[in-house]
Design an enzyme around this catalytic site. Sequence first.
Site, PDB file in Angstrom:
ATOM      1  N   HIS A 125      42.950  33.724   1.731  1.00  0.00           N
ATOM      2  CA  HIS A 125      41.710  32.911   2.661  1.00  0.00           C
ATOM      3  C   HIS A 125      40.862  33.592   1.620  1.00  0.00           C
ATOM      4  O   HIS A 125      40.887  34.968   1.924  1.00  0.00           O
ATOM      5  CB  HIS A 125      42.094  33.392   3.992  1.00  0.00           C
ATOM      6  CG  HIS A 125      42.888  31.979   4.714  1.00  0.00           C
ATOM      7  ND1 HIS A 125      42.401  31.219   5.582  1.00  0.00           N
ATOM      8  CD2 HIS A 125      44.530  32.371   4.584  1.00  0.00           C
ATOM      9  CE1 HIS A 125      43.694  30.544   5.577  1.00  0.00           C
ATOM     10  NE2 HIS A 125      45.019  31.132   5.547  1.00  0.00           N
ATOM     11  N   CYS A 134      37.927  33.136   2.101  1.00  0.00           N
ATOM     12  CA  CYS A 134      36.785  34.149   2.944  1.00  0.00           C
ATOM     13  C   CYS A 134      36.844  35.514   3.628  1.00  0.00           C
ATOM     14  O   CYS A 134      36.410  35.991   4.039  1.00  0.00           O
ATOM     15  CB  CYS A 134      37.077  33.308   4.573  1.00  0.00           C
ATOM     16  SG  CYS A 134      38.589  33.131   6.030  1.00  0.00           S
ATOM     17  N   GLN A 160      44.288  26.832   8.589  1.00  0.00           N
ATOM     18  CA  GLN A 160      45.384  27.493   9.129  1.00  0.00           C
ATOM     19  C   GLN A 160      46.108  26.792  10.555  1.00  0.00           C
ATOM     20  O   GLN A 160      47.370  26.018   9.855  1.00  0.00           O
ATOM     21  CB  GLN A 160      46.421  28.789   8.477  1.00  0.00           C
ATOM     22  CG  GLN A 160      47.502  28.376   7.321  1.00  0.00           C
ATOM     23  CD  GLN A 160      47.664  29.887   7.135  1.00  0.00           C
ATOM     24  OE1 GLN A 160      46.917  30.256   6.374  1.00  0.00           O
ATOM     25  NE2 GLN A 160      49.203  30.222   6.901  1.00  0.00           N
ATOM     26  N   CYS A 199      38.491  26.599   4.181  1.00  0.00           N
ATOM     27  CA  CYS A 199      37.915  26.512   5.646  1.00  0.00           C
ATOM     28  C   CYS A 199      37.103  26.281   6.337  1.00  0.00           C
ATOM     29  O   CYS A 199      36.004  26.520   5.744  1.00  0.00           O
ATOM     30  CB  CYS A 199      38.156  28.622   5.773  1.00  0.00           C
ATOM     31  SG  CYS A 199      37.136  29.006   6.759  1.00  0.00           S
ATOM     32  N   GLU A 200      37.091  25.916   7.886  1.00  0.00           N
ATOM     33  CA  GLU A 200      36.079  25.297   8.711  1.00  0.00           C
ATOM     34  C   GLU A 200      35.165  26.414   8.853  1.00  0.00           C
ATOM     35  O   GLU A 200      33.824  25.587   9.023  1.00  0.00           O
ATOM     36  CB  GLU A 200      36.304  24.836   9.258  1.00  0.00           C
ATOM     37  CG  GLU A 200      37.010  25.414  10.748  1.00  0.00           C
ATOM     38  CD  GLU A 200      37.695  24.500  11.941  1.00  0.00           C
ATOM     39  OE1 GLU A 200      37.879  24.715  12.467  1.00  0.00           O
ATOM     40  OE2 GLU A 200      38.190  23.210  11.103  1.00  0.00           O
ATOM     41  N   HIS A 201      35.382  28.026   8.560  1.00  0.00           N
ATOM     42  CA  HIS A 201      34.358  28.404   9.177  1.00  0.00           C
ATOM     43  C   HIS A 201      33.553  28.863   7.960  1.00  0.00           C
ATOM     44  O   HIS A 201      31.948  29.326   8.485  1.00  0.00           O
ATOM     45  CB  HIS A 201      34.986  30.193   9.764  1.00  0.00           C
ATOM     46  CG  HIS A 201      35.572  29.518  10.265  1.00  0.00           C
ATOM     47  ND1 HIS A 201      36.818  30.122  11.382  1.00  0.00           N
ATOM     48  CD2 HIS A 201      35.857  28.926  11.675  1.00  0.00           C
ATOM     49  CE1 HIS A 201      37.612  29.445  11.724  1.00  0.00           C
ATOM     50  NE2 HIS A 201      36.899  28.559  12.411  1.00  0.00           N
ATOM     51  N   HIS A 202      33.538  29.350   6.214  1.00  0.00           N
ATOM     52  CA  HIS A 202      32.919  29.450   5.559  1.00  0.00           C
ATOM     53  C   HIS A 202      32.819  28.703   4.461  1.00  0.00           C
ATOM     54  O   HIS A 202      32.060  28.944   3.668  1.00  0.00           O
ATOM     55  CB  HIS A 202      32.869  31.095   5.264  1.00  0.00           C
ATOM     56  CG  HIS A 202      33.436  31.985   5.833  1.00  0.00           C
ATOM     57  ND1 HIS A 202      35.191  32.622   7.017  1.00  0.00           N
ATOM     58  CD2 HIS A 202      32.688  32.353   6.999  1.00  0.00           C
ATOM     59  CE1 HIS A 202      34.414  33.006   8.137  1.00  0.00           C
ATOM     60  NE2 HIS A 202      32.982  32.716   7.445  1.00  0.00           N
TER      61      HIS A 202
END
Length: 186
Positions: free
Chosen positions: A146, A148, A118, A77-80
């Site tokens: 996920h 995250c 995703q 995940c590019e956020h976490h």
Amino acid sequence: MMSIENLTHSYESILLNLGENPQRGGLLGTPLRAAKAMQFLCRGYDQSLDEIVNNALFDADSDEMVIVKDIELYSLCEHHMLPFIGKAHVAYIPTGKVIGLSKIARIVDMFARRLQIQENLTRQIAEAIQEVTDAGGVAVVIEAKHMCMMMRGVEKQNSSMYTSVMLGAFRESGNTRQEFLQLIGR
């Protein structure tokens, strides 16, 4: 190409900032191992569609749906920067050319092995298959869990995310879309 030295130094800094001692027995070598793991997990940045496909397109008279189901995928995940794990179902309708079967899985991996969300991953796979095959239609469904959402935040262990992208005949024809969804069991 990611610099192993820079990544190793970054992981050492992370350990120090967590209050850990990178020279502690259990952590000796961890920054280098983590750097190598991150290089592997993000190897999609060093790949291109042309390299992956490698001219594995073949003449075919078929114009019937081709489906590759249950392609496992692992992404971050590019956020976490936490993993999401799942499977992709990919279909296309040939128009004179078919692509080597393994190339579809390799295309999924190339895009999954980048920092992602995703929704974008699903679209990137569909558009790449369309670009390479000039198909009459492409469909991609991804289902994933996920970390995250499971390990932090709301901590929901049993939730899955589903995304789909339908191009060409799969978007235009409800019957074609329905056939694909039935064949993948959705």
